[in-house]
Motif scaffolding. Structure first.
Motif, PDB file in Angstrom:
ATOM      1  N   ARG A 191      21.720  64.436  27.420  1.00 31.14           N
ATOM      2  CA  ARG A 191      23.019  63.772  27.597  1.00 31.14           C
ATOM      3  C   ARG A 191      24.102  64.571  26.889  1.00 31.14           C
ATOM      4  O   ARG A 191      23.914  65.013  25.752  1.00 31.14           O
ATOM      5  N   ARG A 192      25.239  64.729  27.573  1.00 35.21           N
ATOM      6  CA  ARG A 192      26.311  65.503  26.969  1.00 35.21           C
ATOM      7  C   ARG A 192      27.202  64.591  26.121  1.00 35.21           C
ATOM      8  O   ARG A 192      27.074  63.382  26.148  1.00 35.21           O
ATOM      9  N   ARG A 236      26.196  56.691  19.076  1.00 33.16           N
ATOM     10  CA  ARG A 236      26.986  57.925  19.034  1.00 33.16           C
ATOM     11  C   ARG A 236      28.380  57.666  18.445  1.00 33.16           C
ATOM     12  O   ARG A 236      28.874  58.446  17.630  1.00 33.16           O
ATOM     13  N   TYR A 237      28.999  56.587  18.863  1.00 30.80           N
ATOM     14  CA  TYR A 237      30.376  56.315  18.429  1.00 30.80           C
ATOM     15  C   TYR A 237      30.445  55.578  17.095  1.00 30.80           C
ATOM     16  O   TYR A 237      31.439  55.664  16.392  1.00 30.80           O
ATOM     17  N   ARG A 279      27.976  45.169  23.390  1.00 25.42           N
ATOM     18  CA  ARG A 279      27.530  45.073  24.793  1.00 25.42           C
ATOM     19  C   ARG A 279      28.484  45.830  25.715  1.00 25.42           C
ATOM     20  O   ARG A 279      28.073  46.370  26.736  1.00 25.42           O
ATOM     21  N   ALA A 280      29.759  45.828  25.339  1.00 22.10           N
ATOM     22  CA  ALA A 280      30.739  46.550  26.157  1.00 22.10           C
ATOM     23  C   ALA A 280      30.423  48.049  26.159  1.00 22.10           C
ATOM     24  O   ALA A 280      30.516  48.700  27.192  1.00 22.10           O
ATOM     25  N   TYR A 281      30.034  48.596  24.995  1.00 22.81           N
ATOM     26  CA  TYR A 281      29.622  50.004  24.954  1.00 22.81           C
ATOM     27  C   TYR A 281      28.484  50.232  25.936  1.00 22.81           C
ATOM     28  O   TYR A 281      28.494  51.179  26.719  1.00 22.81           O
ATOM     29  N   GLU A 287      31.451  43.434  21.694  1.00 23.31           N
ATOM     30  CA  GLU A 287      31.930  44.815  21.716  1.00 23.31           C
ATOM     31  C   GLU A 287      30.760  45.792  21.871  1.00 23.31           C
ATOM     32  O   GLU A 287      30.882  46.798  22.582  1.00 23.31           O
ATOM     33  N   SER A 294      27.637  48.435  28.514  1.00 21.32           N
ATOM     34  CA  SER A 294      28.002  48.208  29.913  1.00 21.32           C
ATOM     35  C   SER A 294      28.688  49.439  30.519  1.00 21.32           C
ATOM     36  O   SER A 294      28.712  49.600  31.727  1.00 21.32           O
ATOM     37  N   PHE A 295      29.264  50.291  29.668  1.00 14.40           N
ATOM     38  CA  PHE A 295      29.854  51.541  30.156  1.00 14.40           C
ATOM     39  C   PHE A 295      28.912  52.732  29.943  1.00 14.40           C
ATOM     40  O   PHE A 295      29.337  53.882  30.038  1.00 14.40           O
ATOM     41  N   SER A 296      27.660  52.413  29.624  1.00  7.88           N
ATOM     42  CA  SER A 296      26.658  53.466  29.360  1.00  7.88           C
ATOM     43  C   SER A 296      27.137  54.428  28.285  1.00  7.88           C
ATOM     44  O   SER A 296      26.939  55.640  28.377  1.00  7.88           O
ATOM     45  N   ILE A 297      27.811  53.885  27.274  1.00 10.31           N
ATOM     46  CA  ILE A 297      28.210  54.700  26.121  1.00 10.31           C
ATOM     47  C   ILE A 297      27.313  54.261  24.973  1.00 10.31           C
ATOM     48  O   ILE A 297      27.247  53.069  24.674  1.00 10.31           O
TER      49      ILE A 297
END
Lengths: 286, 289
Positions: free
Chosen positions: B64-65, B170-171, B159-161, B157, B163-166
């Motif tokens: 993953r990039r 990492r963050y 789950r929101a990460y 919040e 849901s965007f496959s983030i």
């Protein structure tokens, strides 16, 4: 009086093209700690269609949305979304699947440490190869769609509840997903903001051919948004039909829900333990 | 009269319809269950730390990039260094003074008060400074991370990460781990100076020692290995604090009450983990010599 869906759209908006099934749910069962929340649920949503899911609290509406995104694992049944069997996806494919499914959370769930711009830009940076300049333009376009281009540099804490919901909607739409899931889009909104959000949802289906599943408690909003509605009760679909069919539907549970009646079959207590027994216990009453 | 504990237990088993013969089986079941649960928790904690380190690996080694955001790392370094400095100054300075006062009485009695600088120095560098830095970090950074991540969990919040496959690791976790990895040795090093400085104040003001002589004796007593051990301890304790706080926060359930519970659990478990890690590291260095 409920505004019909046509009034949400201008005459130039194209009519929806309802195509092949995008969501197919068969005999879906989901349990949490032995409690069955969804009990053999069947559902089909076609491309370009806006399906509104109605139901009382605890009827399984949010669980259904979570199952469609692969956030909960079904104990039985199948879920096919955009051609993929969600329960069988590995982590990498589930990530790819989630990119194609936009999700509007009930409370917006914005990333609090990021500005409005960053909330949208980080999603684009993650999943596209666009340049910083292109991302900035797209962010502003999506914010313009929800009428909040001026809020691009604000932090989520500086936004009102309605603005937060609209920014969350812009973020959910930033990747132009073919399927959008809305969990209570009208929760906490004033009537004007609610009508604005409804209009955006209705327009998206027409202009972008987006398929939408909307979970809501707002009857008026549901009837004006929906191409089709389903009513969930205790984890199964008990009524399904167009807004016109729902208005004249004979199911007593649906009637009570639509009429907002305090007493009726939805809160039937006949199967429950007697109040005195529950309060004092069988031993004391003997 | 209240029956003794054993008798009450026997009574309760009888009431439950269980024979006393089954007591061992029951207690074994409970302890096995608790052990399994603990092992699952340790496994989950390790998995989330592993996921964060995945994002710290060179991009060429990953499928993953994407990189860990640099601005977030800078924020965390600031939070774990400048943020804890006032509290650290008070705690380490005072503990250095207390240690010097306690030792002064005994060393004067034995007539070897000149050993005070070396004892305070060695105690501070090898043990007290890293341990207190760890405890200060668990109360300061651990509690705030657990409540911050817990609130994100409650407000969807996290789950929101997803849901965007983030990857939230990492963050949110990776910048905190890198931040503490940079800040912890700096803060621990400062802790050495603050603790030794506290001892120096007492030695000069109460025992009338010359400050130059105090510093010379402290430096003579310390070697590079002592300093490295102290810095390594600070680093390990910092990483434990952040990873445990993340883990407790990310599995919050039950709203505000759950956030409160997670915050307490993060601090308590961090302190226990720090002391256990301290024992292990001290033992290892003792064996190595």
């Amino acid at each position: 009086m409920v505004t019909p869906r046509s009034s949400l759209l201008s005459e130039s908006d194209p009519t929806p093209v309802v195509g092949e099934p995008v969501v197919e749910v068969r005999e879906l069962e989901v349990s949490f700690g032995g409690r069955r929340v969804l009990r053999g649920l069947d559902l089909e949503v076609r491309r370009g269609e806006t399906l509104v899911v109605l139901g009382g609290s605890g009827s399984g509406k949010s669980t259904l949305l979570n199952a469609l995104t692969g956030s909960v694992t079904p104990s039985r049944g199948t879920i096919r979304v955009l051609g993929s069997s969600v329960a069988e996806l590995d982590l990498a494919r589930l990530d790819a699947h989630r990119v194609k499914v936009g999700f509007l959370f009930q409370n917006g769930a914005l990333f609090q440490s990021m500005s409005v711009r960053e909330n949208l830009a980080c999603v684009l940076r993650e999943h596209t190869a666009l340049t910083a300049e292109e991302i900035d333009i797209l962010v502003k376009m999506k914010l313009e769609l929800v009428g909040l281009r001026h809020a691009v540099d604000l932090m989520p804490a500086e936004l009102s509840g309605g603005m937060r919901k609209r920014v969350a909607l812009a973020r959910a739409l930033v990747l132009d997903p073919p399927l959008m899931l809305y969990d209570e889009p009208g929760a906490g909104l004033d009537p004007v903001s609610l009508a604005g959000v409804d209009r955006i949802i209705a327009t998206l289906g027409r202009i972008l051919g987006m398929t939408s599943i909307v979970v809501t408690h707002h009857i008026e909003s549901a009837l004006r948004l929906a191409d089709r509605l389903v009513f969930l009760h205790e984890g199964t679909v008990v009524a399904s039909g167009s807004p016109e069919e729902f208005r004249t539907h004979g199911d007593p549970r649906l009637r009570q829900f639509l009429d907002g009646a305090a007493e009726g079959p939805l809160n039937d207590r006949s199967g429950r333990e007697d109040y005195a027994t529950s309060l004092l216990g069988k031993e004391r009453l003997r | 009269m209240t029956p003794p504990t054993a008798a009450r237990l026997a009574l309760s088993f009888k009431e439950c319809g269980r024979t006393p013969d089954k007591r061992e089986e029951l207690s074994e079941g409970v302890s096995t269950g608790m052990f399994r649960k603990s092992m699952v928790s340790v496994g989950d904690w390790g998995t989330s730390v592993g996921r964060a380190f995945y994002w710290l690996a060179p991009a060429g080694l990953r499928r993953r990039r994407g990189a860990v955001p640099a601005f977030a790392i800078v924020e965390q370094v600031d939070r774990f260094s400048i943020g804890v400095l006032p509290l650290l100054t008070v705690v380490l300075g005072f503990v250095g003074m207390i240690l010097a006062l306690q030792l002064a009485t005994i060393l004067e009695l034995l007539g070897v008060v000149e050993f005070l600088p070396s004892i305070v120095g060695i105690a501070m560098v090898r043990e007290m400074a890293p341990l207190l830095v760890g405890v200060v970090l668990s109360g300061f950074a651990g509690a705030s991370i657990a409540s911050e991540i817990g609130s994100m969990k409650v407000s969807d919040e996290l789950r929101a990460y997803e849901s965007f496959s983030i990857a939230p690791t990492r963050y949110l976790l990776a910048p905190r781990l890198v931040g503490i990895a940079i800040a912890a040795p700096i803060v621990t090093g400062l802790g050495f100076y603050l603790g030794i400085g506290g001892g120096l104040v007492i030695a000069e003001a109460i025992l009338g020692m010359d400050s130059g002589q105090y510093i010379t004796r402290t430096l003579a007593a310390l070697d590079l290995q002592d300093v490295l051990l102290g810095l390594l301890k600070g680093e390990v304790f910092g990483l434990l604090v952040v990873s445990i706080a993340w883990f407790e926060g990310s599995r919050v359930t039950g709203g505000a009450l759950g956030v409160g519970r997670a915050t307490t659990a993060a601090v308590v478990k961090s302190v226990v983990a720090i002391i256990a890690a301290d024992l292990l590291l001290t033992f290892l260095f003792f064996r190595i010599g």
